[in-house]
Motif scaffolding. Structure first.
Motif, PDB file in Angstrom:
ATOM      1  N   GLN A   1      -4.079 -62.210 -15.927  1.00 22.75           N
ATOM      2  CA  GLN A   1      -4.418 -62.343 -14.507  1.00 22.75           C
ATOM      3  C   GLN A   1      -3.235 -62.824 -13.676  1.00 22.75           C
ATOM      4  OE1 GLN A   1      -8.277 -64.625 -15.381  1.00 22.75           O
ATOM      5  NE2 GLN A   1      -8.701 -63.599 -13.436  1.00 22.75           N
TER       6      GLN A   1
ATOM      7  N   CYS B   1     -14.897 -64.032 -10.720  1.00 16.14           N
ATOM      8  CA  CYS B   1     -13.584 -63.866 -11.344  1.00 16.14           C
ATOM      9  C   CYS B   1     -12.517 -64.112 -10.290  1.00 16.14           C
ATOM     10  CB  CYS B   1     -13.474 -62.444 -11.891  1.00 16.14           C
ATOM     11  SG  CYS B   1     -11.897 -62.094 -12.700  1.00 16.14           S
ATOM     12  N   LEU B   2     -11.472 -64.851 -10.653  1.00 21.26           N
ATOM     13  CA  LEU B   2     -10.383 -65.095  -9.703  1.00 21.26           C
ATOM     14  C   LEU B   2      -9.730 -63.789  -9.253  1.00 21.26           C
ATOM     15  CD1 LEU B   2      -8.696 -68.151 -11.468  1.00 21.26           C
ATOM     16  CD2 LEU B   2     -10.041 -68.206  -9.358  1.00 21.26           C
TER      17      LEU B   2
ATOM     18  N   HIS C   1     -16.000 -63.446 -21.046  1.00 25.30           N
ATOM     19  CA  HIS C   1     -15.385 -62.904 -19.824  1.00 25.30           C
ATOM     20  C   HIS C   1     -13.856 -62.957 -19.930  1.00 25.30           C
ATOM     21  CE1 HIS C   1     -15.094 -62.644 -15.253  1.00 25.30           C
ATOM     22  NE2 HIS C   1     -13.894 -63.080 -15.609  1.00 25.30           N
ATOM     23  N   GLU C   2     -13.317 -64.105 -20.376  1.00 27.95           N
ATOM     24  CA  GLU C   2     -11.849 -64.259 -20.434  1.00 27.95           C
ATOM     25  C   GLU C   2     -11.248 -63.391 -21.523  1.00 27.95           C
ATOM     26  OE1 GLU C   2     -10.593 -65.456 -17.922  1.00 27.95           O
ATOM     27  OE2 GLU C   2     -12.306 -66.582 -17.175  1.00 27.95           O
TER      28      GLU C   2
ATOM     29  N   HIS D   1     -10.568 -59.927 -20.429  1.00 25.38           N
ATOM     30  CA  HIS D   1      -9.337 -59.711 -19.656  1.00 25.38           C
ATOM     31  C   HIS D   1      -8.185 -59.290 -20.564  1.00 25.38           C
ATOM     32  CE1 HIS D   1     -10.202 -60.854 -15.505  1.00 25.38           C
ATOM     33  NE2 HIS D   1     -10.806 -61.962 -15.893  1.00 25.38           N
TER      34      HIS D   1
HETATM   35 NI    NI Z   1     -12.044 -63.149 -14.688  1.00 26.52          NI
END
Ligand code: NI
Length: 165
Positions: free
Chosen positions: A52, A98-99, A140-141, A144
């Protein structure tokens, strides 16, 4: 330490698959400190993944201790290097943000309980059993790291995607 710029959807780099970490050293630990500071600067963030911020290595941080939805048996701050989810149990629908997708949240199906194995930032092998919101955050992470966003897991954008107010 520094807050790093975050890649946001639809940046194509968010689809990139990250590489395993081969060397855990002071440079990596300094990066992890920046990654954590970046997570803590985000609004109500409970996790972040290295890609990210444009570093395509298999590193995530999860900390749900500040979230009301967290089960009391959560592990607090977890640094997960080369994480592998080895067990999944049950399914649960829940809301995620999510960022990298700042304007939306979505309803996503995740395993209710998982086991995750990883190295910490000192190279020690760790294993965590996670449930509920913490299990959701880890899944979730880890997604990524494989170039997957929660948007990719919605059953229906029309029914399951919500604009943040
Ligand atoms: Ni995220």
């Amino acid at each position: 330490m520094a807050v790093l710029p975050i890649l946001t959807y639809p940046d194509p780099r968010l689809k990139q698959v990250s590489e395993p970490v081969e060397r855990i050293d002071d440079e990596l630990r300094a990066f992890i400190a920046d990654l954590e500071e970046t997570m803590r600067a985000g609004p109500a963030a409970v996790g972040i993944a290295a890609p990210q911020v444009g570093r395509f290595q298999r590193i995530v941080i999860v900390d749900v201790s500040g979230a009301r939805r967290a089960n009391p048996d959560h592990h607090g701050r977890m640094v997960l290097i080369n994480p592998e989810i080895t067990e999944w149990e049950g399914l649960e629908v829940g809301r995620e943000g999510c960022l990298s997708v700042p304007d939306y949240t979505g309803k996503v199906v995740r395993a209710r309980r998982i086991t995750v194995r990883a190295l910490d930032e000192h190279g020690r092998a760790r294993e965590y059993r996670c449930t509920g919101y913490e299990a959701r955050a880890v899944q979730h992470e880890v997604d990524h790291l494989d170039g997957i966003l929660f948007l990719d897991r919605l059953v229906s954008r029309r029914a399951d995607l919500f604009r943040r107010r």
